[in-house]
Design a protein around this motif. Structure first.
Motif, PDB file in Angstrom:
ATOM      1  N   SER A  13      -3.570 -44.511 -15.502  1.00  0.00           N
ATOM      2  CA  SER A  13      -4.531 -45.576 -15.245  1.00  0.00           C
ATOM      3  C   SER A  13      -3.841 -46.741 -14.562  1.00  0.00           C
ATOM      4  CB  SER A  13      -5.191 -46.029 -16.546  1.00  0.00           C
ATOM      5  OG  SER A  13      -5.986 -44.997 -17.037  1.00  0.00           O
ATOM      6  N   GLY A  14      -4.562 -47.361 -13.676  1.00  0.00           N
ATOM      7  CA  GLY A  14      -3.996 -48.448 -12.899  1.00  0.00           C
ATOM      8  C   GLY A  14      -3.606 -47.979 -11.507  1.00  0.00           C
ATOM      9  N   ASP A  15      -3.453 -46.662 -11.296  1.00  0.00           N
ATOM     10  CA  ASP A  15      -3.177 -46.134  -9.969  1.00  0.00           C
ATOM     11  C   ASP A  15      -4.403 -46.347  -9.103  1.00  0.00           C
ATOM     12  OD1 ASP A  15      -0.750 -45.263 -10.846  1.00  0.00           O
ATOM     13  OD2 ASP A  15      -1.255 -43.138 -10.873  1.00  0.00           O
ATOM     14  N   SER A  16      -4.181 -46.519  -7.822  1.00  0.00           N
ATOM     15  CA  SER A  16      -5.319 -46.667  -6.919  1.00  0.00           C
ATOM     16  C   SER A  16      -6.001 -45.315  -6.746  1.00  0.00           C
ATOM     17  CB  SER A  16      -4.844 -47.201  -5.565  1.00  0.00           C
ATOM     18  OG  SER A  16      -3.898 -46.322  -5.010  1.00  0.00           O
ATOM     19  N   ASN A  17      -7.260 -45.340  -6.416  1.00  0.00           N
ATOM     20  CA  ASN A  17      -8.063 -44.150  -6.159  1.00  0.00           C
ATOM     21  C   ASN A  17      -8.218 -43.234  -7.369  1.00  0.00           C
ATOM     22  OD1 ASN A  17      -8.337 -44.931  -3.442  1.00  0.00           O
ATOM     23  ND2 ASN A  17      -6.370 -43.975  -2.953  1.00  0.00           N
ATOM     24  N   THR A  18      -8.199 -43.781  -8.583  1.00  0.00           N
ATOM     25  CA  THR A  18      -8.420 -42.959  -9.764  1.00  0.00           C
ATOM     26  C   THR A  18      -9.889 -42.554  -9.797  1.00  0.00           C
ATOM     27  OG1 THR A  18      -6.687 -44.079 -10.972  1.00  0.00           O
ATOM     28  CG2 THR A  18      -8.294 -42.889 -12.283  1.00  0.00           C
ATOM     29  N   GLU A  19     -10.143 -41.263  -9.841  1.00  0.00           N
ATOM     30  CA  GLU A  19     -11.512 -40.768  -9.904  1.00  0.00           C
ATOM     31  C   GLU A  19     -12.070 -40.989 -11.304  1.00  0.00           C
ATOM     32  OE1 GLU A  19     -11.564 -36.695  -8.675  1.00  0.00           O
ATOM     33  OE2 GLU A  19     -10.232 -37.098  -7.001  1.00  0.00           O
ATOM     34  N   ALA A  24      -7.526 -42.165 -21.855  1.00  0.00           N
ATOM     35  CA  ALA A  24      -6.948 -41.785 -23.143  1.00  0.00           C
ATOM     36  C   ALA A  24      -5.544 -42.362 -23.249  1.00  0.00           C
ATOM     37  CB  ALA A  24      -6.902 -40.262 -23.273  1.00  0.00           C
ATOM     38  N   LEU A  25      -5.090 -42.548 -24.478  1.00  0.00           N
ATOM     39  CA  LEU A  25      -3.702 -42.916 -24.724  1.00  0.00           C
ATOM     40  C   LEU A  25      -2.903 -41.626 -24.843  1.00  0.00           C
ATOM     41  CD1 LEU A  25      -4.187 -45.763 -27.337  1.00  0.00           C
ATOM     42  CD2 LEU A  25      -3.340 -46.011 -25.000  1.00  0.00           C
ATOM     43  N   VAL A  45      -3.802 -42.896 -19.613  1.00  0.00           N
ATOM     44  CA  VAL A  45      -4.004 -41.921 -18.547  1.00  0.00           C
ATOM     45  C   VAL A  45      -5.499 -41.643 -18.409  1.00  0.00           C
ATOM     46  CG1 VAL A  45      -1.755 -40.822 -18.836  1.00  0.00           C
ATOM     47  CG2 VAL A  45      -3.707 -39.963 -20.121  1.00  0.00           C
ATOM     48  N   THR A  46      -5.862 -41.082 -17.285  1.00  0.00           N
ATOM     49  CA  THR A  46      -7.230 -40.640 -17.067  1.00  0.00           C
ATOM     50  C   THR A  46      -7.218 -39.125 -17.024  1.00  0.00           C
ATOM     51  OG1 THR A  46      -7.704 -42.625 -15.793  1.00  0.00           O
ATOM     52  CG2 THR A  46      -9.238 -40.782 -15.550  1.00  0.00           C
ATOM     53  N   ILE A  47      -8.059 -38.509 -17.842  1.00  0.00           N
ATOM     54  CA  ILE A  47      -8.124 -37.049 -17.866  1.00  0.00           C
ATOM     55  C   ILE A  47      -9.414 -36.599 -17.217  1.00  0.00           C
ATOM     56  CG2 ILE A  47      -6.610 -36.783 -19.849  1.00  0.00           C
ATOM     57  CD1 ILE A  47      -9.048 -36.436 -21.610  1.00  0.00           C
ATOM     58  N   GLU A  48      -9.396 -35.373 -16.728  1.00  0.00           N
ATOM     59  CA  GLU A  48     -10.559 -34.828 -16.036  1.00  0.00           C
ATOM     60  C   GLU A  48     -11.784 -34.843 -16.926  1.00  0.00           C
ATOM     61  OE1 GLU A  48      -9.909 -30.964 -14.399  1.00  0.00           O
ATOM     62  OE2 GLU A  48      -8.413 -31.682 -12.991  1.00  0.00           O
ATOM     63  N   PRO A  89      -9.492 -42.267 -26.957  1.00  0.00           N
ATOM     64  CA  PRO A  89      -8.877 -41.155 -27.707  1.00  0.00           C
ATOM     65  C   PRO A  89      -7.392 -41.022 -27.375  1.00  0.00           C
ATOM     66  CG  PRO A  89     -10.143 -40.309 -25.863  1.00  0.00           C
ATOM     67  CD  PRO A  89     -10.374 -41.788 -25.890  1.00  0.00           C
ATOM     68  N   TRP A  90      -6.694 -40.290 -28.233  1.00  0.00           N
ATOM     69  CA  TRP A  90      -5.290 -39.977 -28.015  1.00  0.00           C
ATOM     70  C   TRP A  90      -5.179 -38.537 -27.539  1.00  0.00           C
ATOM     71  CZ3 TRP A  90      -1.661 -41.847 -32.486  1.00  0.00           C
ATOM     72  CH2 TRP A  90      -1.823 -43.227 -32.686  1.00  0.00           C
ATOM     73  N   VAL A  91      -4.261 -38.311 -26.596  1.00  0.00           N
ATOM     74  CA  VAL A  91      -3.948 -36.963 -26.121  1.00  0.00           C
ATOM     75  C   VAL A  91      -2.428 -36.825 -26.101  1.00  0.00           C
ATOM     76  CG1 VAL A  91      -6.046 -36.696 -24.728  1.00  0.00           C
ATOM     77  CG2 VAL A  91      -3.986 -37.677 -23.680  1.00  0.00           C
ATOM     78  N   VAL A  92      -1.966 -35.601 -25.895  1.00  0.00           N
ATOM     79  CA  VAL A  92      -0.541 -35.345 -25.770  1.00  0.00           C
ATOM     80  C   VAL A  92      -0.274 -34.932 -24.326  1.00  0.00           C
ATOM     81  CG1 VAL A  92      -0.615 -32.918 -26.448  1.00  0.00           C
ATOM     82  CG2 VAL A  92       1.405 -34.258 -26.962  1.00  0.00           C
TER      83      VAL A  92
END
Length: 187
Positions: A13-19, A24-25, A45-48, A89-92
């Motif tokens: 997250s924070g990257d440009s062009n994130t769809e 999630a953490l 992070v951004t997950i699909e 949510p949290w992910v690994v």
């Protein structure tokens, strides 16, 4: 025991062009402690989104996290006190798998087994790859888990709780050392 692969990640997250996706953490191997619970994650992070996004990807209290790439065999556990009820949510991360205990063995007992000398020996024995060590899911599923009698399991849980307490004291002392060492002539 259920094995859960991590979700597909798009970008930090924070990257440009994130769809559009789900934020999630992300717990990484760096968040694993030597003894006990994983540290609270800070990386967002951004997950699909869509068919590949399954709530099973999201961490639950008592989940065992196991490194299956590079630092193979390193294990951690998600705390019962972890703030998993937040809006995010949290992910690994992709280097790990989630082992979710069902009825036969308690998470703390499984963690202690996998982090023991015997457990680490068994995990190393199923690791392959010369350049980047890897544990394949099929081989991990075949791993023999020793399920102790109830009385021994209770003793193992008490020992786990004591290890977590000691780890907390160690972290407190490390913070005190850091504070004292930076007190004079700090920038």
């Amino acid at each position: 025991m259920t094995f859960v692969r991590p979700p597909l990640k798009q970008k930090v997250s924070g990257d440009s062009n994130t769809e559009a996706g789900i934020e999630a953490l992300e717990i990484t191997i760096g968040d694993f402690t030597e003894y006990g619970y994983a540290q609270n994650p800070t990386r967002v992070v951004t997950i699909e989104k869509g068919s590949k996004t399954d709530p099973n990807y999201f961490l639950e209290s008592g989940d065992i996290l196991i490194a299956v790439k590079a630092n193979t065999g390193k294990v951690s556990i998600v705390s019962n006190a972890a703030d998993l009820t937040k809006d995010i949510p949290w992910v690994v991360n992709q280097s790990c798998l989630i082992l979710r205990c069902k009825d036969k063995i308690q998470p703390k007992v499984l963690f202690m087994y996998l982090s023991s000398e015997m457990g680490q020996y068994l995990l190393r024995s199923i690791s392959s790859g010369a350049t980047i060590p890897l544990i394949q899911l099929a081989r991990l599923k075949e791993l023999q888990i020793v399920i102790p009698p109830q009385q021994e399991a209770e003793a193992i849980i008490r020992d786990f709780d004591r290890l977590v307490e000691l780890q907390s004291q160690i972290e407190t002392v490390k913070q005190q050392q850091k504070t004292l060492s930076s007190f004079h002539w700090s920038l």
